[in-house]
Design an enzyme around this catalytic site. Structure first.
Site, mmCIF file in Angstrom:
data_model
loop_
_atom_site.group_PDB
_atom_site.id
_atom_site.type_symbol
_atom_site.label_atom_id
_atom_site.label_comp_id
_atom_site.label_asym_id
_atom_site.label_seq_id
_atom_site.Cartn_x
_atom_site.Cartn_y
_atom_site.Cartn_z
ATOM 1 N N GLU A 150 0.858 -1.191 0.000
ATOM 2 C CA GLU A 150 0.000 0.000 0.000
ATOM 3 C C GLU A 150 0.883 1.225 0.000
ATOM 4 O O GLU A 150 2.015 1.168 0.495
ATOM 5 C CB GLU A 150 -0.841 0.039 1.298
ATOM 6 N N LYS A 203 2.477 4.396 1.421
ATOM 7 C CA LYS A 203 2.702 4.849 2.798
ATOM 8 C C LYS A 203 2.523 6.365 2.801
ATOM 9 O O LYS A 203 3.383 7.101 2.325
ATOM 10 C CB LYS A 203 4.104 4.462 3.271
ATOM 11 N N ARG A 217 -1.727 8.467 16.997
ATOM 12 C CA ARG A 217 -0.866 7.296 17.167
ATOM 13 C C ARG A 217 -0.638 6.979 18.645
ATOM 14 O O ARG A 217 -0.472 5.845 19.045
ATOM 15 C CB ARG A 217 0.471 7.631 16.502
ATOM 16 N N GLU A 251 5.581 8.550 1.186
ATOM 17 C CA GLU A 251 6.932 8.270 1.677
ATOM 18 C C GLU A 251 7.520 7.005 1.084
ATOM 19 O O GLU A 251 8.701 6.746 1.223
ATOM 20 C CB GLU A 251 6.864 8.024 3.190
HETATM 21 P P1 ATP Z 1 7.879 4.325 14.041
HETATM 22 O O1 ATP Z 1 9.076 5.157 13.649
HETATM 23 O O2 ATP Z 1 7.689 4.172 15.496
HETATM 24 O O3 ATP Z 1 7.755 3.073 13.255
HETATM 25 P P2 ATP Z 1 6.439 6.370 12.835
HETATM 26 O O4 ATP Z 1 5.309 7.090 13.444
HETATM 27 O O5 ATP Z 1 7.720 7.068 12.641
HETATM 28 O O6 ATP Z 1 6.616 5.096 13.634
HETATM 29 P P3 ATP Z 1 6.653 5.005 10.440
HETATM 30 O O7 ATP Z 1 7.439 3.893 11.008
HETATM 31 O O8 ATP Z 1 7.337 5.933 9.530
HETATM 32 O O9 ATP Z 1 5.913 5.821 11.518
HETATM 33 O O10 ATP Z 1 5.453 4.321 9.673
HETATM 34 C C1 ATP Z 1 4.320 3.834 10.266
HETATM 35 C C2 ATP Z 1 3.224 4.876 10.084
HETATM 36 O O11 ATP Z 1 2.916 5.047 8.716
HETATM 37 C C3 ATP Z 1 1.914 4.438 10.676
HETATM 38 O O12 ATP Z 1 1.887 4.704 12.048
HETATM 39 C C4 ATP Z 1 0.907 5.268 9.889
HETATM 40 O O13 ATP Z 1 0.692 6.489 10.569
HETATM 41 C C5 ATP Z 1 1.599 5.574 8.588
HETATM 42 N N1 ATP Z 1 0.982 4.969 7.402
HETATM 43 C C6 ATP Z 1 0.815 5.606 6.232
HETATM 44 N N2 ATP Z 1 0.270 4.805 5.308
HETATM 45 C C7 ATP Z 1 0.051 3.606 5.899
HETATM 46 C C8 ATP Z 1 -0.487 2.365 5.457
HETATM 47 N N3 ATP Z 1 -0.908 2.190 4.218
HETATM 48 N N4 ATP Z 1 -0.529 1.350 6.352
HETATM 49 C C9 ATP Z 1 -0.101 1.517 7.618
HETATM 50 N N5 ATP Z 1 0.430 2.667 8.094
HETATM 51 C C10 ATP Z 1 0.508 3.712 7.247
#
Ligand code: ATP
Length: 626
Positions: A288, A290, A311, A442
């Site tokens: 999917e 991101k 979150r 991203e």
């Molecule tokens: P962490 O660094 O703790 O993993 P983060 O908040 O920095 O968390 P990322 O790791 O960059 O986040 O990525 C996970 C986040 O991506 C999810 O918490 C969600 O908010 C976001 N996200 C965007 N698109 C999706 C998707 N298709 N499925 C799941 N999460 C998604």
């Protein structure tokens, strides 16, 4: 709780917890914990205390747990935050302990701990009459009243309530009371240790105090409680369910429900598409987009009301007044309640396209008036976790997606399904990744689609969800979120602000921050100035006991842990002077060529990248991996 003692003119708080345990006993324990460093010893002391308290009354466990973790209720409940400012506390200490404000301020410069100042002042203060001993229930109730005091006279109300408590304090009570009010207990008691102690005490109680549980059983119980807590992050509900149904039956009776934010599932980083294929060999997976926004867990409750949680489980409903989930539901006669997992992304309605994260972060967080909204958002939905009170997390992702599509409908620019592609062709996946970036995302989230491995795992950073972030493919696969522990004074062009910062990761087992690097790259002059203005008030006299650092890497000033930086690194290497992971590894790990990207305001300091994650990222580097 001695309700009669609560001033009826103050804000009212439901009088839930009766707990006659002397507050002094809790403070004696806190002092003991403050003086020992062995985690096992701390757990032993806490679990003995809980067990004894439960023998008197099992309900004692709830206010005690909250006092031990220095909170007043679940994170998602609004208005229960303490963290009172030092000016207000200094004023109160001065007024109630017979010291001038100037003297309190001088002492604070000298001692650096308002708790100790209050204790010393109380101890030399002549008392006309002997105050009635404080109980845990009474203190807890009043802390809640203090947190909930709002409105025009809220400062005065808070001061009045704190004074009432302070004048009843004896010995060390004043020290821990003030520290609790500041939300800085500083005794080195990690929430994880409280959870293990709690599990042990609940087990002993369940076996009518006839059992001395071994570590294996305690760990099993702890896992059950932790799992339940990830679905219902509310100690009161979890503890009461343990008492009612037994710890081992928790999963049947204590699971997610609309209105309570569950802890979201998280992903593991990957560095190449090949790594994804290696991990998901012979497994059906789906990819999917991101999206780069803020996570939004949308709840519709049976009474028709709606909530949106971040979150962190923070209630963000007020931030998005323009969203009404019922607009996206196909048939309101068939759907009375649900929980969907989405990403809220800034959306350009004219150009019909996604806007960068920075645009979203300009939106106000509270008291948003629908008329003033300039930045519109679109929700990109990627999961459904509950429908009509039926929990769906143990269904496959394929099934959950089908349910999501069958009960909701897309409204262009307001509510859309995350763009997906299910392919096991490498070139197609590469094209999809490139396209996601062209579409302002991203990168990709790659998820197991079928079977048990595709179940939704609350709170878990799971190998069944992989993130492929385009910008980070050349580095370690992901950015890191590190806590600012100290700073170095700027020189030359940066004179007058801080020029560099000491950062650390969080060790979830010990509750300690382990230094990971010094950073001075990636900051504009404006950012440095605003960081200086913001951080200088969090300066402390020396490193906290929970900071693990090497004396050769000390900053010019130390800070309270309040802020996370998201940083990028070229790679991770073993270090003689930084300490990330050092309690597990023989040496610490540090970041090479770290670069500042942005502040992570949506994460608490305990949610910083963990030592465990740093070790994993380090080991996954090709030159380290065996
Ligand atoms: P962490 O660094 O703790 O993993 P983060 O908040 O920095 O968390 P990322 O790791 O960059 O986040 O990525 C996970 C986040 O991506 C999810 O918490 C969600 O908010 C976001 N996200 C965007 N698109 C999706 C998707 N298709 N499925 C799941 N999460 C998604």
């Amino acid at each position: 709780i001695e309700s009669s003692k609560t001033d009826s003119s103050e804000t009212t708080v439901k009088q839930e917890f009766v707990c006659d345990i002397p507050y002094a006993d809790v403070c004696v324990l806190f002092q003991e914990i403050e003086n020992i460093s062995s985690r096992l010893q701390i757990i032993k002391l806490c679990s003995e205390f809980f067990t004894k308290a439960m023998k008197q009354n099992t309900a004692n466990l709830i206010p005690l747990t909250y006092l031990f973790i220095n909170k007043l209720g679940p994170d998602y409940e609004m208005g229960l935050e303490l963290g009172l400012g030092e000016n207000l506390l200094m004023k109160t200490i001065s007024e109630s302990c017979g010291k001038s404000l100037q003297q309190v301020k001088l002492d604070y410069k000298d001692i650096g701990d308002l708790g100790t100042i209050a204790m010393n002042a109380r101890n030399v203060q002549p008392t006309m009459f002997k105050p009635k001993p404080l109980t845990v229930g009474y203190v807890f109730q009043n802390l809640k009243l203090i947190a909930k005091s709002s409105g025009k006279d809220s400062q005065l109300k808070k001061i009045r309530l704190i004074k009432k408590l302070l004048t009843a304090c004896k010995g060390i009570e004043a020290k821990y009371l003030i520290r609790s009010l500041e939300s800085k207990l500083r005794i080195g008691l990690a929430e994880k240790s409280v959870l293990i102690s709690l599990s042990k005490a609940l087990l002993i109680n369940e076996y009518n105090n006839t059992l001395d549980p071994d570590m294996e059983l305690i760990e099993k119980a702890e896992q059950k409680i932790r799992d339940a807590f990830c679905q219902i992050p509310n100690y009161e509900i979890v503890i009461n369910s343990c008492l009612k149904y037994g710890i081992m039956n928790l999963d049947e009776h204590c699971s997610l429900r609309p209105g309570i934010p569950l802890k979201p599932m998280l992903a593991k980083p990957t560095k190449t598409i090949m790594e994804v294929f290696d991990r998901f060999q012979n497994i059906h997976f789906t990819s999917e987009y991101k999206y780069d926004g803020e996570r939004a867990q949308v709840h519709l409750m049976n009474d028709g009301s709606m909530r949106i949680y971040s979150r962190n489980g923070e209630n963000m409903t007020e931030r998005y007044p323009e969203i009404n989930v019922t607009d996206f539901i196909k048939d309101l006669n068939l759907t009375k309640s649900l929980i969907i997992d989405c990403e809220a992304v800034a959306w350009d309605r004219e150009e019909k396209k996604i806007l960068p994260f920075q645009v979203l972060s300009t939106r106000k967080r509270k008291d948003v008036d629908i008329k003033d909204i300039k930045v519109r958002i679109c929700l990109f939905a990627f999961d459904i976790l509950c429908h009509n009170d039926e929990k769906l997390i143990n269904k496959s992702l394929r099934e959950r997606r089908e349910i999501l599509h069958s009960v909701t409908r897309e409204v262009h620019g307001e509510f859309t399904y995350a763009k997906e592609l299910s392919t096991n062709n490498l070139d197609e996946l590469q094209l999809f990744l490139d396209q996601s970036v062209k579409d302002s995302c991203e990168g990709l989230m790659v998820k197991v689609l079928d079977g048990e491995d595709s179940h939704y795992e609350p709170s878990k950073r799971s190998r069944n969800w992989l993130k492929l972030k385009k910008d980070y493919l050349d580095g370690v696969g992901d950015s890191l979120d590190l806590c600012v522990l100290g700073a170095f004074y700027g020189r030359g062009k940066r004179t007058g602000t801080y020029g560099g910062f000491l950062l650390g990761c969080y060790n979830q087992d010990t509750g300690e921050f382990e230094t990971a690097c010094k950073i001075g790259t990636g900051f504009s002059d404006e950012v440095l100035q605003s960081l200086y203005d913001r951080l200088k008030s969090t300066t402390i006299d020396g490193p906290k006991a929970t900071y693990i650092y090497d004396s050769s890497a000390q900053p010019d000033v130390w800070f309270e842990p309040t802020l996370l930086f998201e940083v990028l690194t070229a790679d991770l290497s073993m270090s003689p002077i930084y300490k990330a992971g050092a309690s597990t590894y023989s040496k610490g790990i540090s970041l090479r060529f770290p670069r500042f990207i942005r502040l992570r305001e949506d994460k608490s300091v305990e949610e910083a990248t963990s030592s465990e994650q740093i070790i994993e990222l380090y080991e996954n580097q090709s030159h380290v991996a065996k």
